[in-house]
Scaffold this active site. Structure first.
Site, PDB file in Angstrom:
ATOM      1  N   LYS A  48      43.233   3.553 -12.049  1.00 28.63           N
ATOM      2  CA  LYS A  48      42.992   2.797 -13.295  1.00 28.63           C
ATOM      3  C   LYS A  48      43.541   3.585 -14.481  1.00 28.63           C
ATOM      4  CE  LYS A  48      38.872   0.638 -15.444  1.00 28.63           C
ATOM      5  NZ  LYS A  48      37.398   0.472 -15.282  1.00 28.63           N
ATOM      6  N   SER A  64      35.894  -4.445 -15.104  1.00 28.04           N
ATOM      7  CA  SER A  64      37.102  -4.096 -15.809  1.00 28.04           C
ATOM      8  C   SER A  64      38.188  -3.474 -14.924  1.00 28.04           C
ATOM      9  CB  SER A  64      36.778  -3.104 -16.936  1.00 28.04           C
ATOM     10  OG  SER A  64      36.284  -1.890 -16.410  1.00 28.04           O
ATOM     11  N   SER A  70      32.040  -2.621 -12.940  1.00 31.37           N
ATOM     12  CA  SER A  70      33.505  -2.695 -12.983  1.00 31.37           C
ATOM     13  C   SER A  70      34.258  -2.272 -11.739  1.00 31.37           C
ATOM     14  CB  SER A  70      34.031  -1.881 -14.152  1.00 31.37           C
ATOM     15  OG  SER A  70      33.921  -2.636 -15.311  1.00 31.37           O
TER      16      SER A  70
END
Ligand code: GLN
Length: 488
Positions: free
Chosen positions: A78, A153, A177
């Site tokens: 990420k 997310s 997330s």
């Protein structure tokens, strides 16, 4: 078998037996990224050149007889993880051109074992969101249905695994997330206990809730990635100095005699029928495998979303104060200092981030501090106590991950409250600071993956991984692959 379909363990076997080189594997992944990226949009930055150099280095290590499980395995992380010399945006325009001078501990641990970095994955801006729609770098689409969100997310981290663009990925989980996108994209995702994995070098959203964890194709890979990133780090004062178990060693021990709690507040009337069906079938599977079910209660569940959005926003408003255009990040042309701060932040942050900063600043302001922030902290303690009481009777709990399968792009974009409510089953785990695994447990009538959440006791990752593995051995859900269709 396609190289890009392989798990860490399968690829490791091929690398070790020298059937395949890391350069070949990395090239196959880069080709796959190029082929499906127009439809999916998982990546913010692809580091092809660095990946091939790392793969050659890994091949030299392997030739010298050093073939660790992660050596030569192409991964992606990420864009919230700092990577020395590689652009790190956290999904925000304010960090559009930010090149960090050091790397996150969790990534360093993987890199030191020879893992190859394919690139940095798309995410909601500063990890605020449940749909990946708040990224400043475009949306990520769900590989199972490109008209739908991948979750958030860590949407890029889940979509990349599902679209076979990376063998495994890292994400972060502050309120769901990792687990929610894993559930929506049909992969395995683990949110470890707070303190289990170092947060050093992870861009802070809500520091008392943030945790790093893996997203993978199956539970064995998840256990391997977890073992690689877990452990004490002197650079993170909240990381806990307790030995890291061999998560892979106990996977085979089964669930016979295990007590699994079903929190009644999570099996509510409004639950989507397909999700309900998948949970009922999962319960039956576990019964067959010898587990015993116990009804439990987490009575303060209804307050979790409100509590979370006060605490997370308050911490975010403080953590994001550093983006002022002075030390790093976007700086607007302006007349004078105050104007520069205002313009840099107005231009650099997107609307969801601004909303959170305003909510958090309000909750922390004098006169409201006790009524909102302190009250939320007290309710957080009640929620933690709910978990302590429930865990007195059970080894783990089984719940849905999300109330519905992946929703459509744009469906909740204009209604933040509706978006916040979709986090109801994942948020309490972060407030309580414990661990939870999301694993594929079925599909909706229209072919969307549905995840099941196994919640463990603090530092009980081995137990939930073992229970997840037993389920996976007994089912076929994790073997299904997304067929990526063109955008219509
Ligand atoms: N959807 C939640 C939020 O927007 C959780 C995000 C996360 O875990 N980073 O805050």
């Amino acid at each position: 078998m396609n190289i890009f379909d392989m798990t860490i363990h399968q690829l490791h076997g091929a690398l070790k037996e020298r059937k395949l080189s890391s350069v070949e594997a990395t090239t196959a992944m880069l080709d796959r990224i190029a082929a499906v990226e127009p439809q999916i949009g998982s990546f913010i930055t692809v580091t092809a050149e660095g990946a091939l150099a790392a793969a050659s280095a890994a091949d030299r290590r392997i030739a010298a007889g050093e073939c660790d499980l992660l050596t030569g395995i192409p991964l992606a992380i990420k864009d919230i993880f700092l990577t020395e010399g590689i652009r790190t945006t956290c999904g925000s325009r304010i960090l559009d051109s930010f090149i960090p001078p050091y790397s996150a501990t969790s990534w360093e641990k993987l890199r030191d074992r020879g893992a190859v970095l394919l690139g940095k994955l798309n995410q909601d801006e500063f990890a605020m969101g449940s749909s990946n729609e708040s990224s400043a770098f475009g949306i990520t689409r769900n590989p199972w249905d490109t008209t739908r969100i991948p979750g958030g997310s860590s949407g890029g981290s889940a979509a990349a695994v599902a679209a076979r663009q990376a063998v495994a990925t890292l994400g972060t989980d502050t309120g769901g997330s990792i687990r929610q996108p894993a559930s929506h994209c049909g992969c395995v995702g683990l949110k470890p206990t707070y303190g289990r994995v170092s947060r050093y070098g992870v861009i802070a959203y809500a520091s008392s809730l943030d945790q790093v964890g893996p997203l993978t194709r199956d539970v064995a890979d998840c256990a391997a990635m977890m073992g690689a990133v877990a452990g004490y780090d002197a650079k993170d004062s909240t990381s806990v100095d307790t030995p890291v178990p061999d998560y892979g060693a106990t996977l085979n021990e089964g669930v016979r005699g295990m007590k699994i709690g079903l929190p009644k507040e999570y099996f509510i009337a409004g639950l989507d029928a397909d999700v309900q069906k998948a949970m009922s079938e999962a319960i039956e599977t576990y019964r067959r495998l010898g587990a015993e079910f116990v009804d439990v209660s987490l009575p303060h569940t209804e307050y979790a979303v409100a509590t979370y959005y006060l605490i997370a926003a308050a911490e975010a408003s403080s953590n994001l104060a550093r983006y002022d255009g002075v030390r790093f990040g976007h700086r607007a042309a302006a007349d004078g200092l105050l104007d520069m701060y205002t313009k840099s932040r107005s231009e650099g942050f997107g609307s969801e981030v601004k909303r959170r900063i305003m909510l958090g600043t309000y909750a922390l302001s004098s006169g409201y501090y006790d009524a909102y922030y302190v009250k939320a902290q007290k309710v957080r303690t009640l929620i933690m106590n709910d978990f302590i009481s429930a865990f007195a009777d059970v080894d783990l709990m089984l719940t849905p991950v999300a109330p519905t399968p992946a929703f459509r792009i744009g469906e909740k974009a204009d209604d933040p409250l509706l978006m916040y409510l979709s986090d109801i089953f994942t948020i309490p785990v972060n407030l309580a600071g414990t661990c939870a695994l999301s694993i594929p447990a079925g599909f909706s009538a229209d072919g969307l993956p549905i995840g099941m959440q196994l919640i463990g006791k603090p530092f009980g990752e081995s137990t939930i991984l073992r229970a997840g593995y037993a389920f996976e051995q007994a089912t076929e859900w994790h073997r299904r692959k997304a067929e990526i269709t063109a955008i219509t």
